[in-house]
Motif scaffolding. Structure first.
Motif, PDB file in Angstrom:
ATOM      1  N   ASN A   1       1.335   3.346   6.620  1.00  0.00           N
ATOM      2  CA  ASN A   1       0.809   3.385   5.265  1.00  0.00           C
ATOM      3  C   ASN A   1      -0.566   4.032   5.208  1.00  0.00           C
ATOM      4  O   ASN A   1      -0.899   4.710   4.233  1.00  0.00           O
ATOM      5  N   THR A   2      -1.370   3.844   6.248  1.00  0.00           N
ATOM      6  CA  THR A   2      -2.674   4.504   6.283  1.00  0.00           C
ATOM      7  C   THR A   2      -2.542   5.948   6.753  1.00  0.00           C
ATOM      8  O   THR A   2      -3.194   6.847   6.208  1.00  0.00           O
ATOM      9  N   PHE A   3      -1.680   6.205   7.743  1.00  0.00           N
ATOM     10  CA  PHE A   3      -1.545   7.553   8.296  1.00  0.00           C
ATOM     11  C   PHE A   3      -1.017   8.545   7.259  1.00  0.00           C
ATOM     12  O   PHE A   3      -1.474   9.681   7.175  1.00  0.00           O
ATOM     13  N   ILE A   4      -0.035   8.116   6.463  1.00  0.00           N
ATOM     14  CA  ILE A   4       0.555   9.013   5.466  1.00  0.00           C
ATOM     15  C   ILE A   4      -0.102   8.815   4.095  1.00  0.00           C
ATOM     16  O   ILE A   4       0.253   9.473   3.121  1.00  0.00           O
ATOM     17  N   GLY A   5      -1.064   7.909   4.010  1.00  0.00           N
ATOM     18  CA  GLY A   5      -1.809   7.738   2.766  1.00  0.00           C
ATOM     19  C   GLY A   5      -1.017   7.077   1.662  1.00  0.00           C
ATOM     20  O   GLY A   5      -1.131   7.451   0.488  1.00  0.00           O
ATOM     21  N   SER A   6      -0.230   6.059   2.010  1.00  0.00           N
ATOM     22  CA  SER A   6       0.697   5.479   1.036  1.00  0.00           C
ATOM     23  C   SER A   6       0.076   4.427   0.127  1.00  0.00           C
ATOM     24  O   SER A   6       0.409   4.349  -1.045  1.00  0.00           O
ATOM     25  N   GLY A   7      -0.803   3.593   0.678  1.00  0.00           N
ATOM     26  CA  GLY A   7      -1.379   2.526  -0.122  1.00  0.00           C
ATOM     27  C   GLY A   7      -1.547   1.272   0.689  1.00  0.00           C
ATOM     28  O   GLY A   7      -1.295   1.246   1.899  1.00  0.00           O
ATOM     29  N   LEU A   8      -1.978   0.193   0.019  1.00  0.00           N
ATOM     30  CA  LEU A   8      -2.343  -1.058   0.681  1.00  0.00           C
ATOM     31  C   LEU A   8      -1.349  -2.158   0.304  1.00  0.00           C
ATOM     32  O   LEU A   8      -1.318  -2.627  -0.830  1.00  0.00           O
ATOM     33  N   PHE A   9      -0.561  -2.561   1.253  1.00  0.00           N
ATOM     34  CA  PHE A   9       0.443  -3.614   1.077  1.00  0.00           C
ATOM     35  C   PHE A   9      -0.230  -4.929   0.698  1.00  0.00           C
ATOM     36  O   PHE A   9      -1.254  -5.313   1.269  1.00  0.00           O
TER      37      PHE A   9
END
Length: 431
Positions: free
Chosen positions: A296-304
């Motif tokens: 999620n951080t590597f691909i810039g997805s967001g914060l679970f």
């Protein structure tokens, strides 16, 4: 009947969920503890001296101050992405087209699939992971390679043929009918063979038509003891894409629910940007979500939203999401989960991080009675951690006031050097 093997060292196990109760009431710690292994199972757990007395004929393997834990469980991976892990600089859709799909095309070659399956299991074992739930590729041979390699190692794994009938390169497309037929044949071949289990695997709504999702729902209804894995609400542009493809759906989750793909045994990777209705339905149905923090951080997805979803009673697993995730290590994954918790202003205690990687993931995949614990009767998958594996970790751990302070530096800074030993199915793992 095989010999008794007594592993001794420090020991941590869980008796309950530390998100629901004070961690002091959920964790079992033995400063000088141990477990007895016999015929692939754990048959006793407790203090080392008591176990020595109760099992005088046992062969003793003493790990000193090593910390004996259940083997780590990685609840969402793509083993075919092993060779392209840490590919630079793309968001999800571009990343799939630039890196993932070209790599997955190579799995039409059974020899390449076998090579990567062996490499993947070598790498994950070196990091203390003993079970994973993996997407394979569209090729039946990729499933055969993964299961055959795991079977040779006596390893409990779950996997399935990825199904895609749109929005992917020609060599990676199947059809609704062939996805059903191939998945059913693979399921019948591998599911329940030794420690292997099948997961019905539509990649996600953008790459599966309604007809294919309907076929996967039908197959799951016919084989309800299988797991079903897919992706949900990883990135905002992905959600917008789903909305354009399925404008009639109430939300992203509804595109699965409408085809019988929402119930207990469903594993939904990522689940970052959920609508209130989606959270309600996930909770009501007993489905599981899987947190993939390094991805999620590597691909810039967001914060679970770990704290919010656990407060709603959702079952949550933890995963590397190889190779969107940037590390094979569940220690690094725990560290990333801690960091995301901090950004969410809800930091996770070391006990919660460790629980997620063991008993929590086991519960999320419906196997809490078999793995993720050192409870007598469970399968003998074990990792032993060196809590002083590097000078930086050792100097911090030396100041610790309790086991959690001693463990936390290894969670935050540890890697495969911290893995002192791995046992799979009651046998020491090769290497």
């Amino acid at each position: 009947m095989g010999e008794d093997i007594l592993l001794t060292g420090q020991l941590v196990d869980f008796t309950d969920d530390p998100f629901s109760n004070p961690f002091e009431e959920c964790a079992l710690y033995e400063r000088r503890g141990g477990i007895v292994l016999r015929d692939g199972l754990i048959v006793a757990r407790g203090g080392a001296d008591a176990l020595r007395a109760a099992h005088p004929a046992a062969r003793v393997v003493d790990y000193g101050d090593g910390l004996i834990l259940p083997g780590f469980i990685d609840a969402h991976v793509h083993y075919p992405q092993t060779a392209m892990i840490a590919s630079w600089g793309k968001r999800l859709i571009d990343w799939l087209n630039s890196y993932t799909f070209p790599e997955e095309l190579k799995f039409s070659d059974p020899a390449y699939a076998a090579e990567i399956a062996a490499r993947y299991l070598d790498l994950t074992t070196s990091h203390g992971t003993t079970t994973m739930v993996s997407f394979c590729t569209v090729h039946a041979g990729s499933v055969d390679a993964f299961f055959a390699e795991a079977q040779a190692r006596g390893q409990r794994v779950i996997g399935g043929k990825t199904c895609m009938d749109r929005n992917a390169p020609e060599g990676l497309l199947d059809t609704a009918q062939s996805a059903y037929d191939d998945s059913k044949a693979l399921l019948q071949k591998w599911h329940g063979q030794g420690r292997l289990e099948y997961a019905i695997t539509p990649r996600f709504t953008p790459t599966s038509t309604e007809a294919q999702l309907e076929a996967m729902g039908a197959l799951w209804a016919e084989h309800p003891d299988c797991l079903m894995q897919t992706h949900l609400s990883e990135q905002l542009d992905e959600i917008a894409w789903v909305r354009s493809l399925r404008p009639e759906a109430r939300d992203y989750l509804d595109t699965y629910e409408a085809h019988g793909l929402l119930r207990e045994g469903g594993l939904f990777g990522h689940a970052i940007h959920l609508e209130p209705r989606e959270i309600d339905r996930l909770a009501e149905t007993g489905a599981s979500v899987v947190h993939c923090p390094t991805s999620n951080t590597f691909i810039g997805s967001g914060l679970f939203d770990m704290a919010g979803l656990k407060a709603r009673g959702l079952k949550v697993g933890l995963a590397t999401d190889t190779g969107g995730g940037s590390d094979f290590s569940m220690l690094r994954t725990m560290a990333a989960a801690y960091e995301i918790g901090q950004l969410r202003h809800a930091p996770l205690h070391p006990s919660q991080l460790l629980w997620l990687a063991t008993a929590g993931s086991a519960g999320a995949i419906g196997m809490a009675d078999r793995i993720g614990t050192l409870e007598p009767g469970s399968e003998a998958d074990v990792v032993v951690l060196d809590l002083a594996s590097t000078p930086a970790i050792a100097q911090r751990a030396a100041q610790a006031g309790d086991i959690w302070e001693a463990l936390f530096p290894t969670i935050m800074m540890g890697d495969d050097r911290a893995v002192q030993a791995v046992w799979i199915g009651g046998a020491p793992a090769a290497g």
